[in-house]
Design an enzyme around this catalytic site. Structure first.
Site, PDB file in Angstrom:
ATOM      1  N   ASP A  16      -1.628   4.245   5.722  1.00 50.94           N
ATOM      2  CA  ASP A  16      -1.506   2.945   5.328  1.00 50.94           C
ATOM      3  C   ASP A  16      -0.677   1.947   6.219  1.00 50.94           C
ATOM      4  O   ASP A  16      -0.738   0.898   6.410  1.00 50.94           O
ATOM      5  CB  ASP A  16      -1.052   3.016   3.777  1.00 50.94           C
ATOM      6  CG  ASP A  16      -1.435   1.710   3.109  1.00 50.94           C
ATOM      7  OD1 ASP A  16      -1.850   0.627   3.777  1.00 50.94           O
ATOM      8  OD2 ASP A  16      -1.506   1.809   1.740  1.00 50.94           O
ATOM      9  N   HIS A 209       1.941  -1.747  -3.141  1.00 53.23           N
ATOM     10  CA  HIS A 209       2.491  -2.597  -1.925  1.00 53.23           C
ATOM     11  C   HIS A 209       3.693  -3.526  -2.467  1.00 53.23           C
ATOM     12  O   HIS A 209       3.629  -3.819  -3.756  1.00 53.23           O
ATOM     13  CB  HIS A 209       1.162  -3.390  -1.267  1.00 53.23           C
ATOM     14  CG  HIS A 209       0.476  -2.296  -0.755  1.00 53.23           C
ATOM     15  ND1 HIS A 209       0.312  -2.430   0.848  1.00 53.23           N
ATOM     16  CD2 HIS A 209      -0.570  -1.468  -1.050  1.00 53.23           C
ATOM     17  CE1 HIS A 209      -0.318  -1.383   1.180  1.00 53.23           C
ATOM     18  NE2 HIS A 209      -1.112  -0.686  -0.065  1.00 53.23           N
ATOM     19  N   CYS A 240      -3.311  -3.583   3.990  1.00 54.48           N
ATOM     20  CA  CYS A 240      -4.620  -3.309   4.172  1.00 54.48           C
ATOM     21  C   CYS A 240      -5.417  -4.671   5.118  1.00 54.48           C
ATOM     22  O   CYS A 240      -5.343  -5.340   4.506  1.00 54.48           O
ATOM     23  CB  CYS A 240      -5.460  -2.956   2.945  1.00 54.48           C
ATOM     24  SG  CYS A 240      -7.246  -2.926   3.108  1.00 54.48           S
ATOM     25  N   ASN A 249       3.647  -1.169   1.964  1.00 53.68           N
ATOM     26  CA  ASN A 249       3.969  -0.559   0.590  1.00 53.68           C
ATOM     27  C   ASN A 249       5.273  -0.524   0.626  1.00 53.68           C
ATOM     28  O   ASN A 249       6.279  -0.714   1.370  1.00 53.68           O
ATOM     29  CB  ASN A 249       3.495   1.060   0.939  1.00 53.68           C
ATOM     30  CG  ASN A 249       2.148   1.310   1.274  1.00 53.68           C
ATOM     31  OD1 ASN A 249       1.670   0.873   2.356  1.00 53.68           O
ATOM     32  ND2 ASN A 249       1.411   1.466   0.429  1.00 53.68           N
TER      33      ASN A 249
END
Ligand code: HMG
Ligand code: MG
Length: 301
Positions: A16, A209, A240, A249
């Site tokens: 991520d 996030h 994303c 995050n």
């Protein structure tokens, strides 16, 4: 309060985190990142994703990472897989587990994987069947659980409904994701409660996030319910590519510092973790966004 005594951190920085970085890092740096995180005590790590390199070029070297990374026994090396092609990559790369993913927002799902929520669940059927046959366990993520980048209202019942379907497909954990980092603690509690009404509490994980700085507050709300599975990303990397405006995050260092202060064990060495946050940030050419990594820099690094 019903706090757990242990928390399992699922470290998502190498996937991520790096999927959203403009700067393409060498494979060797990504491998060193994963090995440093494991050396710091991380036992569950997302090493990359087998997605279309046209959609997410940053993850194009996942096969090399899986082949070359030194594996430590007892550590689960996971990859994100959107379809059977991705699953085949995961098997070839000897992944210990895979992540499948859907969303509570139709608009986001279309942008992210080019299909509706219902189609995404259908698309994962063969992946799930193959994983069960091969004995590879899988976790599932529900994106946009606390808000959509496209402005739709997300009812908690929709999050619960998608979570239940993924759980019934056999996912060992459903990761409730605030993809754009807009949620606040009371709302988090409400959504998690709706999910806990339909699947067991110990199958629920959280993935926040930190766009609005609410990540640790929302994790606290989850811990207060007895939830003990938390996704986080070293140095607060992440985002994303298909969620406009979303930042990284919640930083693993910020979570570990909070857990240490609360006497909740997660098995991660904060000093090694902070050094790793600076290691990857130096490669990206900017400081970590994590408050804890910044506060401890002079003391540890
Ligand atoms: P599509 O264009 O609809 O797929 O994309 P397709 O089946 O028509 O295939 C198109 C091309 O992609 C073909 O190649 C396929 O071979 C190739 P071509 O013939 O054009 O050369 N392809 C693949 N290549 C490598 N690996 C694969 C693969 N599949 C097809 N697995 C697809 C559909 C799902 C592939 C695409 O939309 C995609 O890759 N999406 C991934 C998007 C992504 O990675 N998003 C970020 C991860 S999710 C996330 O971050 C949220 C999360 O963190 C939780 C949260 O915070 O919310 C988990
Ligand atoms: Mg995410």
């Amino acid at each position: 309060m019903n706090y757990p005594s242990n928390v399992r951190i699922f470290e998502v920085g190498a996937r991520d985190g790096l999927q959203n970085e403009k700067k393409m890092l060498p494979t060797s740096v990504k491998i060193e990142l994963i090995e440093r995180l494991v050396d710091a005590g991380v036992t569950a790590i997302e090493a990359g994703s087998f997605v279309s390199p046209k959609w997410v070029p940053q993850m194009a070297d996942t096969a090399d990472i899986m082949e070359q990374v030194a594996r430590k026994s007892g550590v689960s090396y996971s990859v994100l897989t959107p379809n059977m092609k991705g699953y085949q990559g995961a098997v070839a790369g000897k992944a210990d587990e895979i992540l499948i993913f859907s969303a509570a927002s139709e608009a986001f799902n279309q942008k992210n994987i080019n299909c509706s929520i219902a189609e995404s669940l259908e698309r994962f059927e063969p992946v799930v069947a193959a994983a069960k046959k091969d004995g590879i366990r899988f976790k599932a993520s529900v994106s946009c659980a606390l808000g959509s980048p496209f402005g739709e209202e997300i009812p908690p019942s929709t999050v619960a409904d998608v979570s239940k379907k993924l759980y019934d497909m056999g996912a060992y954990e459903i990761s409730i994701a605030d993809t754009i980092g807009v949620g606040t603690p009371k709302q988090t509690n409400k959504v998690l409660q709706a999910v806990a009404d339909v699947i067991p509490l110990d199958a629920i994980g959280v993935h926040f996030h930190d766009t609005y700085g609410q990540g640790t507050a929302n994790i606290l709300a989850a811990l207060q319910m007895g939830i003990s599975k938390v996704d986080s990303s070293v140095a607060g990397l992440g985002g994303c590519p298909y969620a406009p405006g979303a930042t990284g995050n919640v930083a693993t260092e910020d979570v570990v510092y909070m857990l240490n202060g609360m006497g909740i064990d997660c098995g991660i060495d904060l000093e090694k973790l902070v050094k790793t946050a600076w290691f990857i940030s130096d490669h990206l050419g900017r400081p970590p966004v994590s408050s804890v990594a910044k506060a401890l820099k002079g003391k540890l690094v």
